[in-house]
Design a protein around this motif. Structure first.
Motif, PDB file in Angstrom:
ATOM      1  N   LYS A 291       0.820  -1.196   0.000  1.00 22.54           N
ATOM      2  CA  LYS A 291       0.000   0.000   0.000  1.00 22.54           C
ATOM      3  C   LYS A 291       0.862   1.257   0.000  1.00 22.54           C
ATOM      4  N   ASN A 292       1.947   1.229   0.757  1.00 19.90           N
ATOM      5  CA  ASN A 292       2.821   2.402   0.837  1.00 19.90           C
ATOM      6  C   ASN A 292       3.589   2.648  -0.455  1.00 19.90           C
ATOM      7  N   LEU A 293       3.624   1.633  -1.335  1.00 23.24           N
ATOM      8  CA  LEU A 293       4.339   1.784  -2.606  1.00 23.24           C
ATOM      9  C   LEU A 293       3.439   2.322  -3.722  1.00 23.24           C
ATOM     10  N   GLN A 294       2.145   2.425  -3.443  1.00 19.66           N
ATOM     11  CA  GLN A 294       1.208   2.844  -4.476  1.00 19.66           C
ATOM     12  C   GLN A 294       1.488   4.281  -4.921  1.00 19.66           C
ATOM     13  N   LYS A 295       1.651   4.431  -6.230  1.00 18.01           N
ATOM     14  CA  LYS A 295       2.017   5.735  -6.784  1.00 18.01           C
ATOM     15  C   LYS A 295       0.803   6.606  -7.091  1.00 18.01           C
ATOM     16  N   ARG A 296      -0.331   5.962  -7.401  1.00 19.48           N
ATOM     17  CA  ARG A 296      -1.520   6.725  -7.810  1.00 19.48           C
ATOM     18  C   ARG A 296      -2.756   6.151  -7.131  1.00 19.48           C
ATOM     19  N   GLU A 297      -3.743   6.973  -6.975  1.00 15.57           N
ATOM     20  CA  GLU A 297      -4.994   6.551  -6.350  1.00 15.57           C
ATOM     21  C   GLU A 297      -5.887   5.858  -7.386  1.00 15.57           C
ATOM     22  N   PRO A 298      -6.241   4.565  -7.159  1.00 12.33           N
ATOM     23  CA  PRO A 298      -7.027   3.829  -8.154  1.00 12.33           C
ATOM     24  C   PRO A 298      -8.533   4.064  -8.047  1.00 12.33           C
TER      25      PRO A 298
ATOM     26  N   ALA B 147      -9.494   7.809 -16.960  1.00 13.75           N
ATOM     27  CA  ALA B 147      -8.060   7.575 -17.113  1.00 13.75           C
ATOM     28  C   ALA B 147      -7.296   8.041 -15.872  1.00 13.75           C
ATOM     29  N   ILE B 148      -6.170   7.388 -15.626  1.00 13.35           N
ATOM     30  CA  ILE B 148      -5.290   7.741 -14.518  1.00 13.35           C
ATOM     31  C   ILE B 148      -4.154   8.609 -15.062  1.00 13.35           C
ATOM     32  N   LYS B 149      -3.975   9.753 -14.470  1.00 13.91           N
ATOM     33  CA  LYS B 149      -2.931  10.660 -14.926  1.00 13.91           C
ATOM     34  C   LYS B 149      -1.565   9.992 -14.811  1.00 13.91           C
ATOM     35  N   GLY B 150      -0.792  10.045 -15.893  1.00 13.77           N
ATOM     36  CA  GLY B 150       0.531   9.434 -15.915  1.00 13.77           C
ATOM     37  C   GLY B 150       0.551   8.013 -16.442  1.00 13.77           C
ATOM     38  N   VAL B 151      -0.610   7.414 -16.663  1.00 14.12           N
ATOM     39  CA  VAL B 151      -0.697   6.045 -17.207  1.00 14.12           C
ATOM     40  C   VAL B 151      -1.038   6.140 -18.686  1.00 14.12           C
ATOM     41  N   GLU B 152      -0.120   5.729 -19.523  1.00 12.09           N
ATOM     42  CA  GLU B 152      -0.313   5.809 -20.965  1.00 12.09           C
ATOM     43  C   GLU B 152      -1.150   4.641 -21.474  1.00 12.09           C
ATOM     44  N   LEU B 153      -1.865   4.888 -22.556  1.00 20.11           N
ATOM     45  CA  LEU B 153      -2.662   3.851 -23.191  1.00 20.11           C
ATOM     46  C   LEU B 153      -1.765   2.719 -23.671  1.00 20.11           C
ATOM     47  N   PHE B 154      -2.220   1.488 -23.493  1.00 18.27           N
ATOM     48  CA  PHE B 154      -1.515   0.255 -23.869  1.00 18.27           C
ATOM     49  C   PHE B 154      -0.255   0.024 -23.041  1.00 18.27           C
ATOM     50  N   SER B 155      -0.175   0.616 -21.864  1.00 20.01           N
ATOM     51  CA  SER B 155       0.944   0.332 -20.958  1.00 20.01           C
ATOM     52  C   SER B 155       0.871  -1.123 -20.515  1.00 20.01           C
ATOM     53  N   LYS B 156       2.046  -1.758 -20.379  1.00 25.81           N
ATOM     54  CA  LYS B 156       2.106  -3.164 -19.993  1.00 25.81           C
ATOM     55  C   LYS B 156       2.674  -3.304 -18.584  1.00 25.81           C
ATOM     56  N   TYR B 157       2.182  -4.344 -17.889  1.00 29.92           N
ATOM     57  CA  TYR B 157       2.586  -4.590 -16.510  1.00 29.92           C
ATOM     58  C   TYR B 157       2.859  -6.076 -16.337  1.00 29.92           C
ATOM     59  N   ALA B 158       3.871  -6.384 -15.569  1.00 33.07           N
ATOM     60  CA  ALA B 158       4.287  -7.780 -15.421  1.00 33.07           C
ATOM     61  C   ALA B 158       3.370  -8.574 -14.496  1.00 33.07           C
TER      62      ALA B 158
ATOM     63  N   ILE C 259       0.217  -1.037  -7.798  1.00 31.86           N
ATOM     64  CA  ILE C 259       1.157   0.035  -7.453  1.00 31.86           C
ATOM     65  C   ILE C 259       0.972   1.236  -8.372  1.00 31.86           C
ATOM     66  N   GLU C 260       0.718   0.980  -9.651  1.00 33.98           N
ATOM     67  CA  GLU C 260       0.567   2.079 -10.606  1.00 33.98           C
ATOM     68  C   GLU C 260      -0.810   2.720 -10.530  1.00 33.98           C
ATOM     69  N   GLY C 261      -1.718   2.123  -9.742  1.00 31.41           N
ATOM     70  CA  GLY C 261      -3.038   2.704  -9.581  1.00 31.41           C
ATOM     71  C   GLY C 261      -3.996   2.418 -10.719  1.00 31.41           C
ATOM     72  N   VAL C 262      -3.656   1.448 -11.573  1.00 33.60           N
ATOM     73  CA  VAL C 262      -4.520   1.130 -12.714  1.00 33.60           C
ATOM     74  C   VAL C 262      -5.698   0.260 -12.268  1.00 33.60           C
ATOM     75  N   HIS C 263      -5.431  -0.691 -11.380  1.00 33.78           N
ATOM     76  CA  HIS C 263      -6.467  -1.595 -10.850  1.00 33.78           C
ATOM     77  C   HIS C 263      -6.237  -1.724  -9.350  1.00 33.78           C
TER      78      HIS C 263
ATOM     79  N   ALA D 273     -18.024   1.044 -10.962  1.00 37.03           N
ATOM     80  CA  ALA D 273     -16.777   0.284 -11.112  1.00 37.03           C
ATOM     81  C   ALA D 273     -15.685   1.185 -11.673  1.00 37.03           C
ATOM     82  N   PHE D 274     -14.506   1.120 -11.069  1.00 37.13           N
ATOM     83  CA  PHE D 274     -13.371   1.911 -11.537  1.00 37.13           C
ATOM     84  C   PHE D 274     -12.635   1.189 -12.668  1.00 37.13           C
ATOM     85  N   SER D 275     -12.479  -0.140 -12.514  1.00 37.38           N
ATOM     86  CA  SER D 275     -11.699  -0.889 -13.512  1.00 37.38           C
ATOM     87  C   SER D 275     -12.062  -2.365 -13.449  1.00 37.38           C
ATOM     88  N   ILE D 276     -11.775  -3.068 -14.546  1.00 38.05           N
ATOM     89  CA  ILE D 276     -11.949  -4.521 -14.590  1.00 38.05           C
ATOM     90  C   ILE D 276     -10.731  -5.143 -15.274  1.00 38.05           C
ATOM     91  N   VAL D 277     -10.447  -6.394 -14.908  1.00 38.19           N
ATOM     92  CA  VAL D 277      -9.427  -7.187 -15.587  1.00 38.19           C
ATOM     93  C   VAL D 277     -10.147  -8.270 -16.386  1.00 38.19           C
TER      94      VAL D 277
END
Length: 284
Positions: free
Chosen positions: A9-16, A21-32, A39-43, A58-62
């Motif tokens: 939780k302390n490593l989270q960079k953005r509020e999900p 869209a989340i500021k700073g998250v580019e379209l088609f960004s990939k995550y491992a 951490i990136e606040g996408v989900h 709902a904010f996001s879905i996988v």
């Protein structure tokens, strides 16, 4: 999320917990991993497929294709809600309900809110990333309904349409892992109208009846105990009837033949033996 949420939780960079869209998250960004998405606040959840609040949206879905009724067609996604899965398999064992994430997606439909969509590499779709996870932009929920799924149980199904102006989805450009056969579903118009979509009747709960009522009026089957057949006559106590054959030398269900009457053996003796036992005066 438990321990995972507390540890990162302390490593989270953005509020999900925000729509769009989340500021700073580019379209088609990939995550491992899912942790990276968090951490990136996408989900905002590490395990569930839907992140949202029932009364807000709902904010996001996988999209991972865990349910039989999922169908990813790129610009249109048939997405199955959460719940009803077996804990030891991917089988649907009970009906889904309009709670938690399912209620959140339905609220997004009612409020016309955008939903962030992330595709997983395990998704069997031409649009799935070759590895990890990919943020594919914003969609809107154009339909929320409860249908009878392929499993025979009720599922909450959502139809999402990609918002325009976001560029073409990766697909036939080499980032393909799971080619799939063409879908049997009819095409969906890009408009919000869904009148041409297939409809299924909702699940109707069976009326609750006690076992006693269900048994009332039904004839009871004969019972067999220790090779003796019993039948019910009016009451609940069995009445003994004819014996039935077992598997010892006869076919199952054949009746035993009637036992022969016992033969009484008469004693045999001579006149001499009779005389010795009962002597008669003057008889030789």
């Amino acid at each position: 999320m438990g321990f995972l949420k507390r540890s990162i939780k302390n490593l989270q960079k953005r509020e999900p917990t925000k729509f769009g869209a989340i500021k700073g998250v580019e379209l088609f960004s990939k995550y491992a991993s899912r942790e990276d998405l968090f951490i990136e606040g996408v989900h905002g959840v590490a395990e569930g497929g839907i992140h949202g609040r029932a009364n807000e949206g709902a904010f996001s879905i996988v999209v991972a294709g865990r349910y039989d009724d999922d169908d990813d067609r790129g610009e249109i996604i048939y997405y199955t809600g959460e719940g009803g899965h077996s804990r030891t398999s991917e089988l649907q064992i009970k009906d889904q309900e309009w709670v938690r994430g399912n209620a959140a997606l339905r609220t997004s439909k009612q409020r016309n809110l955008p939903v962030r969509v992330i595709r997983s590499h395990v998704l069997r779709s031409r649009y799935a990333p070759a590895s990890g996870y990919r943020y594919d932009g914003l969609y809107k929920v154009i339909k929320a309904e409860q249908i009878v799924g392929n499993s025979g149980h009720a599922v909450c199904r959502f139809i999402l349409e990609r918002l325009p102006g976001q560029g073409s989805l990766p697909g036939d450009d080499g980032d393909v892992k799971h080619p799939v056969a063409s879908s049997s579903r009819p095409p969906v118009s890009s408009s919000s109208s869904t009148s041409s979509l297939p409809r299924r009747d909702p699940v109707l709960a069976a009326p609750k009846r006690s076992i006693a009522k269900m048994r009332k009026g039904k004839a009871r089957e004969p019972a067999e105990i220790g090779g003796i057949q019993f039948k019910y006559e009016g009451g609940t106590s069995p009445v003994k009837t004819e014996p039935v054959a077992s598997s010892f030398g006869l076919g199952i269900g054949e009746r035993l033949p009637p036992a022969p009457a016992p033969v009484r053996e008469e004693p045999t003796f001579s006149v001499k033996d009779l005389y010795k036992a009962h002597p008669v005066p003057g008889f030789r």
